[in-house]
Design a protein around this motif. Structure first.
Motif, PDB file in Angstrom:
ATOM      1  N   GLY A 237       0.775  -1.227   0.000  1.00 38.60           N
ATOM      2  CA  GLY A 237       0.000   0.000   0.000  1.00 38.60           C
ATOM      3  C   GLY A 237       0.808   1.278   0.000  1.00 38.60           C
ATOM      4  N   HIS A 238       2.130   1.172  -0.087  1.00 45.02           N
ATOM      5  CA  HIS A 238       2.983   2.368  -0.020  1.00 45.02           C
ATOM      6  C   HIS A 238       3.277   2.839  -1.435  1.00 45.02           C
ATOM      7  CE1 HIS A 238       5.546   5.103   2.236  1.00 45.02           C
ATOM      8  NE2 HIS A 238       6.498   4.913   1.339  1.00 45.02           N
ATOM      9  N   SER A 239       2.548   3.857  -1.869  1.00 43.69           N
ATOM     10  CA  SER A 239       2.666   4.334  -3.247  1.00 43.69           C
ATOM     11  C   SER A 239       3.794   5.351  -3.379  1.00 43.69           C
ATOM     12  CB  SER A 239       1.357   4.978  -3.688  1.00 43.69           C
ATOM     13  OG  SER A 239       1.168   6.211  -2.996  1.00 43.69           O
ATOM     14  N   THR A 240       4.116   5.703  -4.610  1.00 43.28           N
ATOM     15  CA  THR A 240       5.104   6.756  -4.816  1.00 43.28           C
ATOM     16  C   THR A 240       4.588   8.100  -4.301  1.00 43.28           C
ATOM     17  OG1 THR A 240       4.281   7.023  -7.080  1.00 43.28           O
ATOM     18  CG2 THR A 240       6.229   5.656  -6.782  1.00 43.28           C
ATOM     19  N   ALA A 241       3.248   8.266  -4.240  1.00 43.27           N
ATOM     20  CA  ALA A 241       2.687   9.488  -3.649  1.00 43.27           C
ATOM     21  C   ALA A 241       3.034   9.563  -2.164  1.00 43.27           C
ATOM     22  CB  ALA A 241       1.175   9.525  -3.837  1.00 43.27           C
ATOM     23  N   HIS A 242       2.941   8.433  -1.463  1.00 41.98           N
ATOM     24  CA  HIS A 242       3.325   8.395  -0.050  1.00 41.98           C
ATOM     25  C   HIS A 242       4.820   8.676   0.115  1.00 41.98           C
ATOM     26  CE1 HIS A 242      -0.298   5.580   0.220  1.00 41.98           C
ATOM     27  NE2 HIS A 242      -0.617   6.612   0.973  1.00 41.98           N
ATOM     28  N   ALA A 243       5.633   8.014  -0.677  1.00 40.86           N
ATOM     29  CA  ALA A 243       7.084   8.181  -0.563  1.00 40.86           C
ATOM     30  C   ALA A 243       7.507   9.619  -0.868  1.00 40.86           C
ATOM     31  CB  ALA A 243       7.794   7.208  -1.509  1.00 40.86           C
TER      32      ALA A 243
ATOM     33  N   SER B 200      -2.883   1.691   4.452  1.00 37.80           N
ATOM     34  CA  SER B 200      -2.263   2.991   4.199  1.00 37.80           C
ATOM     35  C   SER B 200      -3.319   4.069   3.966  1.00 37.80           C
ATOM     36  CB  SER B 200      -1.349   2.911   2.978  1.00 37.80           C
ATOM     37  OG  SER B 200      -2.108   2.691   1.794  1.00 37.80           O
ATOM     38  N   THR B 201      -2.939   5.310   4.238  1.00 32.66           N
ATOM     39  CA  THR B 201      -3.813   6.424   3.931  1.00 32.66           C
ATOM     40  C   THR B 201      -4.028   6.501   2.416  1.00 32.66           C
ATOM     41  OG1 THR B 201      -1.925   7.921   3.766  1.00 32.66           O
ATOM     42  CG2 THR B 201      -3.013   7.765   5.901  1.00 32.66           C
TER      43      THR B 201
END
Length: 385
Positions: free
Chosen positions: A81-87, A268-269
């Protein structure tokens, strides 16, 4: 049913003490002028300090984020669930806060639970200001560490507690800006104690982020640098979106990824929200006039409310508490304002100590000078009635 009857009796007791709460229904976007339960109000209730919650740039970013990422995160960060938007947001937040690394959470409450329970446990000790937010207190209790509370801003008592402790790991937990009083923690002195007694200093900066330190928060405002310093910021107040982040030394963040249960076991958010917060950070950086407008509204409010029979507590933040005293009296003043089309919530125990019920006047950069005058005029009318 007996169990339902017990709850009904408890609710009736709350009614008798003027402490029962109900959720008002907001029919409009956040802003100085809102519709609540079908009626229009001038509002001083939101933590949208910079007026970004309904900003066109954030609305556009949320739309673009939804088109790119969809809506749901779908899985926990560690699963898929950790997208490039999160990173990208974590890196942007670390850079903005001037700390080495950052980690996203769904809420400030979750972040506080995650950090404190990951850093201290049985046999350790945590030291907390007595006026800390409920989420910090809950985190301290759930950590199972020895929980020591010191009087508000009482550094001498904290020093004695630290000196007497033999715990292998110590953690000091404070709010940077206290949400019901609007005053600021003495962070430099607290860090000096943390250095002296080899303790972590955990700072909940929910109400300082975006407002203080040129928008970077209370840690930058205080000019602090330390590997033992951990800063939590929320993204649903001045940033105008939702969620939270913790910033600290990269090793601390790595440890949280591997041990903080509220992070590991939570979906994830939404990535569209992470994408939107990046637009918030750009506005914080590019539009310092929002913070200047906020400071002007604070000065005008203090000037306008001088001479009232109620005490405006000293605060250099957008949180401007007007101390009323009794629960019924605070509710009556709040109701009087509502009758005049102004929404200011009455805050009562257990959120604040008994006998200190108040109106929590929350200011925004989106408020105009005439909004402050209207509020002051209404309060003077109520004081005279």
């Amino acid at each position: 049913m007996r169990l339902i009857a017990q709850l009904q009796d408890k609710l009736a007791a709350l009614d008798g003490d003027h402490r029962r709460r109900r959720c008002p229904v907001l029919d409009s976007p956040q802003g100085p002028h809102v519709s609540i339960d079908g009626r229009d109000y001038l509002a001083f209730a939101s933590n949208d300090y910079l007026g970004l919650a309904n900003h066109p740039a954030l609305v556009a970013a949320a739309r673009d984020g939804a088109l790119r990422w969809g809506v749901g995160g779908g899985a926990s960060h560690l699963v898929a669930g950790h997208s490039t938007a999160h990173a990208a947001l974590e890196q942007a937040l670390a850079d903005w806060l001037r700390l080495p690394a950052a980690l996203l959470f769904s809420s400030g409450y979750q972040a506080n639970l995650a950090v404190i329970t990951a850093l201290v446990g049985r046999g350790d000790a945590v030291f907390a200001d007595r006026l800390n937010h409920a989420s910090l207190n809950d985190a301290c209790l759930l950590s199972r560490a020895e929980f020591k509370r010191f009087a508000h801003h009482d550094l001498a008592q904290l020093e004695r507690l630290l000196a007497a402790s033999t715990a292998p790991t110590k953690l000091i937990a404070v709010d940077a800006v206290y949400s019901m009083d609007g005053d600021c923690a003495p962070l430099a002195a607290l860090l000096a104690l943390a250095e002296r007694f080899d303790a972590w200093l955990y700072v909940d900066d929910a109400h300082g982020f975006g407002v203080l330190g040129e928008g970077r928060g209370s840690v930058v405002e205080a000019g602090l640098h330390s590997e033992r310093l951990i800063q939590m910021v929320t993204l649903g107040k001045a940033a105008g979106v939702a969620g939270a982040a913790v910033a600290a030394h990269a090793v601390v963040i790595d440890w949280l990824v591997n041990s903080a249960r509220p992070f590991i076991f939570t979906t994830s958010t939404s990535p569209l929200l992470a994408h939107t917060v990046q637009a918030s950070l750009r506005l914080m950086a590019d539009e310092p006039e929002r913070r200047a407008a906020l400071r002007a509204r604070m000065a005008e409010l203090k000037h306008q409310l001088a001479g009232l029979p109620w005490t405006l507590l000293p605060s250099d933040t957008p949180i401007q508490p007007l101390l009323i005293g009794g629960n019924a009296e605070a509710l009556a003043v709040s109701a009087g304002l509502r009758a005049r089309g102004i929404w200011v919530p009455a805050i009562r125990p257990p959120t604040v100590p008994p006998g200190s019920a108040r109106l929590r006047i929350a200011l925004s950069a989106a408020h105009q000078p005439q909004d402050i005058v209207r509020l002051a005029d209404a309060l003077r009318e109520l004081a005279a009635s």
